[in-house]
Design an enzyme around this catalytic site. Structure first.
Site, short mmCIF file in Angstrom:
data_model
loop_
_atom_site.label_atom_id
_atom_site.label_comp_id
_atom_site.label_asym_id
_atom_site.label_seq_id
_atom_site.Cartn_x
_atom_site.Cartn_y
_atom_site.Cartn_z
N GLU A 109 -6.43 10.47 14.32
CA GLU A 109 -5.00 10.80 14.27
C GLU A 109 -4.70 12.28 14.49
O GLU A 109 -4.13 12.96 13.63
CB GLU A 109 -4.40 10.33 12.94
CG GLU A 109 -4.45 8.83 12.77
CD GLU A 109 -3.70 8.34 11.55
OE1 GLU A 109 -3.41 7.13 11.49
OE2 GLU A 109 -3.38 9.15 10.65
N GLU A 156 -6.73 1.07 11.94
CA GLU A 156 -6.11 1.17 10.62
C GLU A 156 -4.87 0.31 10.59
O GLU A 156 -4.03 0.37 11.50
CB GLU A 156 -5.69 2.61 10.27
CG GLU A 156 -6.80 3.53 9.85
CD GLU A 156 -6.28 4.89 9.41
OE1 GLU A 156 -5.12 4.98 8.93
OE2 GLU A 156 -7.03 5.87 9.55
#
Length: 406
Positions: free
Chosen positions: A150, A327
């Protein structure tokens, strides 16, 4: 739904959020250790995964997942402590669980930050050296590698608005951090392949962007959150409106766009934006999405947004690698029935399958230290009593175990 051959069920965690053991084996400090926004809360114990990893791998074995995605602590490796990860990887393999390693999940070493951190180009080179060190030790046993988790969150929350460590509020002056994260990813891909890595990908946080009356504002937000990080990896370019702001040198984009074996999508919710109000220095303004139920974090629950996001990616990139949902999870207050978490995960797993993903990783195996929210948000399939560190599988753990077995 028909399960594709080789579909991978897994769970994810990150080093800083679960390991604790700040002083074990000379670990160096990270930018998160004493981040002022934490208000005195810290992760020095967290879930004590560093010392309790055998207990946690036993939980993974009981859960029946095929893979465990975890991150390596860069501050720990700087101190020469790779022994913990040796032991963890061996324990996973003995349990029949594939290790999926993330090299960087936000815990920049303080000494790297003091030398300029991700705003400094040389950090990308230092990161590649770190990747080599880890790969030389673990490459023979790790199934999948993710260099950077991320980068959008590191750039936007950590460097643009200061909500996350290192707490910089630079707005568009944070964009060099984005390029250096992308460059670090590309250099690490090369280092991992040189060491013999079997599968290398990424894990980008993505959100479908919905316009509230102003498509230009939605496009501007999508460029910043989605395409600033996907385009250089998958197309060797930056979005047109941002390209001139990026400190790109000759050859950089060939490095960032090194071929990947898989593309990880971290998805939690869509984002709605409108035109900025007067005085807003950004070209968009976030708008609430009140028509959907919310998680304990206040995020709207929109499983169809995951399917939408993967469809957008496929339409934008012709040669998109196989997609894994790396995720997907939700925070709710603890309850014996755990109904909301089960509903959330069931719907999002179905959305991943509908979108043709090759794997689905729940965030998270256990409750953990949720960054600037401390211990207030519980994402775990396993409840953690932070006083005793006792682990107790929730009803969602049993649901996920049964789903995997089916």
């Amino acid at each position: 739904m028909t399960l594709p051959d080789g579909f991978l069920w897994g769970v994810s965690t990150s080093a800083f959020q679960v390991e604790g053991a700040f002083t074990a084996a000379g670990r160096r400090p990270s930018v998160w250790d004493a981040f002022p926004a934490l208000g005195g809360r810290d992760a020095s114990v967290a879930c004590d995964h560093y010392h309790r990893y055998r207990e946690d791998v036993a939980l993974l074995r009981s859960l029946g997942v095929g893979a465990y995605r975890f991150s390596i602590s860069w501050p720990r490796v700087l101190a020469g402590d790779l022994g913990f990860y040796d032991r963890l990887v061996d324990e996973l393999l003995a349990a029949g669980i594939a290790p999926v390693v993330t090299l960087y999940h936000w815990d920049t070493p303080v000494e790297v930050e003091e030398a300029g951190g991700w705003l400094e180009r040389d950090t990308a080179r230092r990161f590649a050296d770190y990747a080599t060190t880890v790969a030389d030790r673990l490459v023979d046993r790790v199934a999948m590698w993710i260099p950077v988790n991320e980068p959008a969150i590191v750039t936007l929350l950590g460097h643009a608005i200061g909500q996350h460590a290192p707490g910089r509020s630079l707005l568009f002056d944070a964009l060099p951090a984005a390029h250096h994260l992308n460059l670090g990813h590309g250099l690490a891909v090369g280092a991992l392949r040189a060491a013999g890595a079997r599968a290398v990908g990424t894990a980008n946080n993505h959100t479908p962007v919905w316009a509230d009356g102003d498509p230009a504002a939605a496009d501007a937000y999508a460029d910043l959150h989605n395409w600033l990080f996907a385009d250089p990896l998958l197309a060797g370019r930056y979005p047109d409106r941002l390209a001139e702001r990026m400190p790109v040198r000759d050859g950089d984009l060939a490095v960032t766009s090194a071929p990947l074996d898989f593309y990880g999508v971290n998805y939690y919710n869509p984002t709605r934006v409108r035109a900025p109000s007067p005085g807003n220095p950004l070209p968009f303004e976030l708008v609430d999405i009140p028509e959907y139920p919310r998680t304990g974090f206040g995020w709207p629950v929109v499983p169809a947004g995951l399917t939408e996001m993967i469809s957008v990616l496929r339409n934008r990139f012709v040669d998109l690698p196989p997609i894994y949902v790396t995720e997907s999870g939700c925070s709710y207050e603890h309850s014996p029935e755990d109904t909301e978490r089960i509903g959330y995960l069931a719907a999002h797993a179905d959305a991943a399958l509908e979108a043709g993903a090759r794997g689905y990783f729940v965030w998270s195996l256990m409750d953990n230290f949720e960054w600037d929210s401390g211990y207030s948000q519980r994402f775990g399939l396993v409840h953690v009593d932070y006083e005793t560190l006792e682990r107790t599988p929730r009803a969602s753990f049993g649901w996920y175990r049964d789903r995997v077995r089916r």
